[in-house]
Design an enzyme around this catalytic site. Structure first.
Site, PDB file in Angstrom:
ATOM      1  N   SER A  40       1.094  -1.105  -0.855  1.00  0.00           N
ATOM      2  CA  SER A  40      -0.180  -0.152   0.317  1.00  0.00           C
ATOM      3  C   SER A  40       0.681   1.308   0.100  1.00  0.00           C
ATOM      4  O   SER A  40       0.671   2.096   0.866  1.00  0.00           O
ATOM      5  CB  SER A  40      -0.745   0.762   0.835  1.00  0.00           C
ATOM      6  OG  SER A  40      -2.177  -1.201   1.131  1.00  0.00           O
ATOM      7  N   ARG A  80       7.514   6.072  -4.009  1.00  0.00           N
ATOM      8  CA  ARG A  80       8.040   7.153  -2.533  1.00  0.00           C
ATOM      9  C   ARG A  80       7.672   6.022  -1.556  1.00  0.00           C
ATOM     10  O   ARG A  80       6.780   5.932  -2.035  1.00  0.00           O
ATOM     11  CB  ARG A  80       7.511   7.968  -2.787  1.00  0.00           C
ATOM     12  CG  ARG A  80       5.956   8.802  -2.825  1.00  0.00           C
ATOM     13  CD  ARG A  80       5.990  10.375  -2.465  1.00  0.00           C
ATOM     14  NE  ARG A  80       4.297  10.314  -2.579  1.00  0.00           N
ATOM     15  CZ  ARG A  80       3.210  10.281  -3.669  1.00  0.00           C
ATOM     16  NH1 ARG A  80       3.897   9.527  -4.801  1.00  0.00           N
ATOM     17  NH2 ARG A  80       2.420  10.511  -4.414  1.00  0.00           N
ATOM     18  N   ASP A 140      -5.007  -2.564  -2.875  1.00  0.00           N
ATOM     19  CA  ASP A 140      -5.949  -3.262  -2.511  1.00  0.00           C
ATOM     20  C   ASP A 140      -7.980  -3.188  -2.625  1.00  0.00           C
ATOM     21  O   ASP A 140      -8.994  -3.812  -2.473  1.00  0.00           O
ATOM     22  CB  ASP A 140      -6.514  -2.109  -1.242  1.00  0.00           C
ATOM     23  CG  ASP A 140      -6.503  -0.440  -0.497  1.00  0.00           C
ATOM     24  OD1 ASP A 140      -6.659  -0.414  -2.338  1.00  0.00           O
ATOM     25  OD2 ASP A 140      -6.848   0.149  -0.764  1.00  0.00           O
TER      26      ASP A 140
END
Length: 663
Positions: free
Chosen positions: A270, A285, A323
């Site tokens: 995630s 990042r 997700d």
């Protein structure tokens, strides 16, 4: 008065003065008699003092009924020279309860909202109105921005290809692994798909050590993750794990290395990545407290696979999972009926959605390899950034203030009006402005007569109401679910969580109204996204499609009362959907998308593998083993002496066989 009467009265006064003078001349010995002659047989002085006390109590207590309860002498009421005015007192006729019941038998009656507070509440609520006309306008703009995202990069709705080209139908079987690195915890799951829309899930969860979140090298973090996978396999799948290890150690040919013994793993990661394949993605990042520069720009699936191979685990990282895609997959597997799901949406702390798109409609280049046979691909919309330009999105003063104080001003504008992370702050800013209006007296009053709880209302200076992000959106669910006449639950929650002491019913009514308006706008905006995807699917007008299944997950759709009902209400007003079309749309909860969904994507990825892939895996495994030799100082499992002895024994055995055949 007649002359005769005046003369008689004057004569009476003269005689009275003469008697008084005569008594004075007789001395002090007859003072007591003189007092008796003036005041009579009773003590009139005591009576006058009692009357004065009674009148004083009456003035202080504002209650004329007190006079009826005091034992006044009858002679006092019949003495017009002293208290003639008592005959004119108007006493209240209601009976007085001298012994009230110990508990109130009738609930307290609250005053309606004061006019100023009612007007201010109406004004604030009206700014969150989201009409049917606005819903349709937003749907059209959403569809336009979806098409724009399919044509090029850098748009509000990103439309990211996920390389997932199929969805399950509930008949799939198998044992798969899933791992989820979503923040400060790491979860390892094994999912057994039973083939009948049901599954069994086992998992371990461990906290990521703080030093590893800011490690110098990526290997430190990913080695820790691989070790947790090994511990999980040894704990929950020891038999499978050990049999696989023995088989690998004795394999000498590709035929002895059976690919079916490898666990396929779905990796829910995630953090922002640029996905290049179903199991390839470069880290853009870090967020959520992680900061490992060494990992930026590298393939996170390869980083995990390298550490898994160092431990010689029977695991292949088969899929990189978002997700929302996991939500779509989990719902598609568990939903009943012959129709697969077309959309997976998250409506919780954040909001996003993924849907099935025809690959022919994806005009921008898709890097990397993918299965073209299905003609479809799941697309991650990243719709939280819908209409960052504010072409149509509503903009209240509180939306503007929230955006300015956020960490990413000008971005995620749709999410900032829909997700649970932001709704509480919007509510706080709106209510705080109402509190600043002195005319409304919200959460404060001047005396207890305006508060049905019997004391003055006040709010602590340390209340979360005065701190940015200090109002948790969970209180909005409490406000929505409390329909008691006195809003007792909400008032208690205001005191417990926001330090609003003894809030009045009027305060709670105003808070509940503004909270409901903020949530209703969020639900209708959610309907915009769902409605746009439903229209784009083309299934609304297809007579063969009697159900359009949508999987959703998140705290808003699960816990906020009637959130889905408000979505359906808005869908019915969308042109091209209407009441009949809204009935075809089935919105269902999809649980554990990061677990079950990730496992299902690993299953889909396994189906996309070419038959010879296990040979490549074997060669890579052998190469990694050879690369490890300089870094290890362990004695070889078989010494040269043992090999020589085995060789002699082998030659002797061959000679014995040859000799027996010759004979």
């Amino acid at each position: 008065m007649t002359g005769a009467a005046e003369a008689a009265d004057q004569h009476s006064r003269i005689n009275w003065h003469r008697r008084m003078r005569r008594n004075d001349l007789e001395g002090d010995g007859d003072v007591k008699g003189r007092e008796r002659s003036v005041f009579g047989s009773g003590s009139w002085l005591s009576v006058v003092m009692l009357a004065a006390t009674t009148l004083l109590a009456h003035l202080l207590l504002h209650d004329a009924k007190l006079l009826l309860q005091l034992p006044l002498p009858i002679s006092l009421l019949s003495a017009p020279p002293f208290l003639p005015f008592l005959h004119s007192v108007q006493l209240e006729p209601e009976p007085v309860c001298l012994n009230p019941a110990p508990f109130a038998t009738v609930p307290p009656v609250s005053h309606p909202l004061t006019m100023a507070l009612a007007d201010e509440t109406t004004r604030v609520v009206s700014q969150f109105d989201f009409s049917d006309v606005q819903v349709n306008k937003h749907v059209q703009e959403f569809l336009r921005q979806m098409d724009e995202g399919l044509e090029k990069d850098g748009t509000s709705i990103s439309q990211i290809p996920t390389y997932v080209t199929g969805v399950p139908n509930g008949t799939e079987k198998g044992l798969y692994l899933a791992v989820d690195l979503g923040g400060t915890n790491f979860r390892v799951c094994s999912i057994t798909l039973n083939g009948d829309t049901t599954f069994n899930l086992t998992y371990n969860k461990v906290a990521i050590p703080k030093p590893l979140m800011v490690a110098e090298t990526a290997r430190e973090l990913f080695a820790f993750l691989a070790k947790q996978i090994e511990l999980f396999l040894r704990e929950h799948h020891a038999d499978h794990f050990e049999s696989h290890v023995r088989r690998r150690n004795t394999s000498s040919t590709p035929q002895g290395y059976r690919d079916e013994h490898i666990f396929r793993l779905g990796f829910t990661f995630s953090f922002p990545v640029k996905q290049l394949g179903i199991n390839k993605g470069k880290l853009i990042r870090w967020t959520k407290g992680f900061d490992i520069p060494d990992a930026v720009g590298k393939d996170v699936c390869a980083l995990l696979q390298d550490e898994i191979d160092r431990l010689r685990l029977p695991v292949k990282v088969a899929a990189l999972v978002n997700d929302t895609v996991g939500t779509l997959m989990a719902r598609s597997y568990t939903s009943t009926g012959k129709h697969r799901s077309v959309l997976g949406g998250i409506f919780g702390t954040g909001t996003n959605g993924a849907y099935i798109e025809k690959t022919a409609n994806i005009k921008k280049p898709i890097e990397g390899e993918y299965d073209v046979s299905t003609g479809e691909m799941v697309v991650n919309t990243e719709w939280g950034s819908f209409d960052n330009q504010l072409n149509v999105l509503p903009l209240t003063p509180w939306d503007k203030a929230l955006d300015e104080q956020s960490i990413n001003p000008g971005f995620q504008m749709f999410e900032k009006r829909v997700s649970g992370m932001f709704l509480g702050e919007i509510l706080r800013l709106a209510v705080l402005d109402m509190m600043k209006n002195e005319a409304t007296s919200l959460f404060k009053d001047l005396n207890s007569s305006t508060n049905d709880w019997g004391t003055t209302t006040n709010i602590s200076p340390q209340s979360g109401m005065f701190k940015a992000w200090g109002l948790d959106s969970a209180i909005m669910s409490v406000a929505a679910s409390d329909n008691s006449p006195e809003l007792s639950t909400l008032r208690q929650e205001l005191e417990n969580t926001l330090q609003v002491y003894t809030p009045s019913l009027e305060d709670a009514q105003a808070f509940k109204a503004v909270s409901a308006a903020v949530a209703r706008r969020a639900a209708r905006l959610s309907a915009v996204a769902i409605g746009a995807v439903a229209i784009k699917s083309g299934k609304l007008s297809d007579p063969r499609e009697d159900v359009i299944d949508v999987g959703v997950d998140g705290s808003l759709v699960e816990h906020y009362p009637f959130f889905r009902d408000m979505i359906y209400e808005a869908l019915s007003a969308v042109d091209g959907i209407g009441p009949e079309g809204a009935k075809k749309i089935r919105i269902g909860i999809a649980k554990d998308g990061s677990g079950v969904g990730a496992a299902l994507i690993a299953l889909v990825a396994q189906g996309m593998e070419r038959p010879g892939d296990f040979l490549a895996d074997l060669r890579k495994d052998i190469k990694r083993s050879l690369d490890q030799i300089p870094d290890t100082f362990e004695e070889p499992a078989i010494s040269p002496t043992a090999i020589a002895v085995a060789g002699v024994i082998g030659l002797a055995a061959i000679a014995a066989i040859w000799w027996s055949r010759k004979r």
